[in-house]
Motif scaffolding. Sequence first.
Motif, PDB file in Angstrom:
ATOM      1  N   TRP A   1       0.800  -1.097  -0.053  1.00 43.50           N
ATOM      2  CA  TRP A   1       0.124  -0.193   0.071  1.00 43.50           C
ATOM      3  C   TRP A   1       0.725   1.245   0.005  1.00 43.50           C
ATOM      4  O   TRP A   1       0.475   2.185   0.354  1.00 43.50           O
ATOM      5  CB  TRP A   1      -0.784  -0.192   1.147  1.00 43.50           C
ATOM      6  CG  TRP A   1      -1.867  -1.395   1.088  1.00 43.50           C
ATOM      7  CD1 TRP A   1      -1.759  -2.407   1.783  1.00 43.50           C
ATOM      8  CD2 TRP A   1      -2.969  -1.192   0.490  1.00 43.50           C
ATOM      9  NE1 TRP A   1      -2.687  -3.355   1.100  1.00 43.50           N
ATOM     10  CE2 TRP A   1      -3.532  -2.554   0.774  1.00 43.50           C
ATOM     11  CE3 TRP A   1      -3.723  -0.431  -0.543  1.00 43.50           C
ATOM     12  CZ2 TRP A   1      -4.685  -3.126  -0.105  1.00 43.50           C
ATOM     13  CZ3 TRP A   1      -5.042  -0.997  -0.893  1.00 43.50           C
ATOM     14  CH2 TRP A   1      -5.305  -2.401  -0.887  1.00 43.50           C
ATOM     15  N   ARG A   2       1.921   0.955  -0.432  1.00 45.83           N
ATOM     16  CA  ARG A   2       2.811   2.331  -0.609  1.00 45.83           C
ATOM     17  C   ARG A   2       2.832   2.695  -2.061  1.00 45.83           C
ATOM     18  O   ARG A   2       3.746   2.120  -2.680  1.00 45.83           O
ATOM     19  CB  ARG A   2       4.464   1.935  -0.109  1.00 45.83           C
ATOM     20  CG  ARG A   2       4.475   1.548   1.384  1.00 45.83           C
ATOM     21  CD  ARG A   2       6.163   1.550   1.848  1.00 45.83           C
ATOM     22  NE  ARG A   2       6.083   1.488   3.201  1.00 45.83           N
ATOM     23  CZ  ARG A   2       6.217   0.238   3.966  1.00 45.83           C
ATOM     24  NH1 ARG A   2       6.332  -0.815   3.141  1.00 45.83           N
ATOM     25  NH2 ARG A   2       6.374   0.118   5.205  1.00 45.83           N
ATOM     26  N   PHE A   3       1.913   3.709  -2.434  1.00 41.42           N
ATOM     27  CA  PHE A   3       1.745   3.946  -3.676  1.00 41.42           C
ATOM     28  C   PHE A   3       1.507   5.377  -3.774  1.00 41.42           C
ATOM     29  O   PHE A   3       1.047   5.965  -2.832  1.00 41.42           O
ATOM     30  CB  PHE A   3       0.920   3.184  -4.581  1.00 41.42           C
ATOM     31  CG  PHE A   3      -0.542   3.294  -3.790  1.00 41.42           C
ATOM     32  CD1 PHE A   3      -1.467   4.424  -4.505  1.00 41.42           C
ATOM     33  CD2 PHE A   3      -0.860   2.383  -2.971  1.00 41.42           C
ATOM     34  CE1 PHE A   3      -2.855   4.390  -4.026  1.00 41.42           C
ATOM     35  CE2 PHE A   3      -2.528   2.662  -2.457  1.00 41.42           C
ATOM     36  CZ  PHE A   3      -3.093   3.573  -3.204  1.00 41.42           C
ATOM     37  N   GLU A   4       1.676   6.119  -5.121  1.00 38.73           N
ATOM     38  CA  GLU A   4       1.320   7.292  -5.254  1.00 38.73           C
ATOM     39  C   GLU A   4       0.120   7.504  -5.725  1.00 38.73           C
ATOM     40  O   GLU A   4      -0.339   6.888  -7.005  1.00 38.73           O
ATOM     41  CB  GLU A   4       2.195   8.086  -5.984  1.00 38.73           C
ATOM     42  CG  GLU A   4       2.089   9.699  -6.547  1.00 38.73           C
ATOM     43  CD  GLU A   4       3.045   9.987  -7.562  1.00 38.73           C
ATOM     44  OE1 GLU A   4       2.937  11.172  -7.896  1.00 38.73           O
ATOM     45  OE2 GLU A   4       4.003   9.337  -7.836  1.00 38.73           O
ATOM     46  N   SER A   5      -1.061   8.165  -5.439  1.00 42.82           N
ATOM     47  CA  SER A   5      -2.356   8.239  -5.728  1.00 42.82           C
ATOM     48  C   SER A   5      -2.318   9.063  -7.120  1.00 42.82           C
ATOM     49  O   SER A   5      -1.363   9.819  -7.618  1.00 42.82           O
ATOM     50  CB  SER A   5      -3.423   9.031  -4.916  1.00 42.82           C
ATOM     51  OG  SER A   5      -3.593   8.380  -3.899  1.00 42.82           O
TER      52      SER A   5
END
Length: 480
Positions: free
Chosen positions: A187-191
Amino acid sequence: MARSPFTLAAAVTAAVPGADVVGARALSSDGDARFDSAVATLADGTEVAIRASNDDDTASELAKESLALRALTPGARSMLRFSAPEHLGDGRVGDTRALVTTLLPGFQIDAADVPSGPGAAVAIGKAIAGVHALPVSVVRNAGLAERTPAEARDDVRVLIDRAAATGRVSARLTVRWREAVEADDLWRFESAVTLGGAHAESFLFADDDERGPRVTGIVGWHALSIGDPAVDLAWLTMAADARSDVLDAYASATLRAPDAGLSTRARLLAELELARWLLHGHDTHRADIVDDAAQLLDALADGIHDDLAPRAGAGAGVDEAMSALDRVPATGATRIDTSMQTDTYDASAFAGISMDDTSAFGPRSAARAAAEADEEAAQRGEQDHAPDDAAREDLTATGAIEDLDPNATEDLGALRESLSSTDSGPQESLADEEDDEDRPTRPGTLLPSEGGIAGSDSDVAEAHRAARAAFQRWTSASSE
């Protein structure tokens, strides 16, 4: 009862001011059974698409689509390498909502039929990356939805809990999904700006003789928002042949930070579509939908043979720690800075000093003089070393004390030892000899801790040559 194309075409006149409809036909592409849709032909030959809702859900979707298409300003559209429908007008067909847009040409490919390799798969990956590269201001200025990674994760967690509460989801799937949602790395992502759930029918193609099918347009913008980019890739579970090629093309074309958990989240979201279908039946009290969703979920549980979130073995922590210790380098030799730190020196202070005058660098100790004499004797093939009395030479006789530069820094350890050795008794001399066994074998060389230069004789000589060269550069610069 579905409304005829002519009924729908008549509504175009009311929705689009000045439109002169001269014909109508069924909409073959971009057709959605949830809507009544048709193509209206205008007097100038232009064809437009009209869709009318059949219930409150589809009416809400048309309202969102109308807002999203108007959010795509000319500037935003110029950033895309494909077309998006243009909003022409909103109207009504009877008591239901209708939306009129431009008609995009092209054909569609079912997910299972998207081929691997260059062509459609690569074009789809690049098109999705293009949508995700749109500025977030496109969405924010229109007041559309925005979800942070934490909010997207919480939404998934709530969905899993609600589906599990129905009692129709197997424990295996529940554990699988909960492990994935609790895996922080996923869940380490860039929206990004997303279509909010693309599918195979979202893409319109045109044939290219050289590159194969290429994406010429995208339809279905009603869920335009800011959120998890994985939502636009979840449908790839139905495109088994093309999945890896689409993901590779997307990764090569995206301008965003690398997202290691993208494909795994896409799989998770695809599986959770069955949970959404289950909840839809549960909320609408449709037992047939609930039973259908439960059967699909059971089939999914029987067909999976891996985990979404990686599991660490019991000894993984210890093994990783030992491996890390193996990678720690041994303590290296202390690095010695042989530079003159020239930013702290005034070149004019050295004016008039000859390049060959090494006394400028401090007095040369008797021990060091003896070492140099030994080296010269070795080069001449002599076997005898200089007598030990040379180490105890009176420095005042050589004039070294008089030549001492008060501003120079020099270790006087050798001088101290030479003076103290003359006054020491037999026991002190023996102790000194024992201590000397731990010192370097090169006579006259100081340890780094004593202010000397670490390394071989050649290293020491090289350090002095470097100092003289730096000194020469400074005097040259001063003269200029």
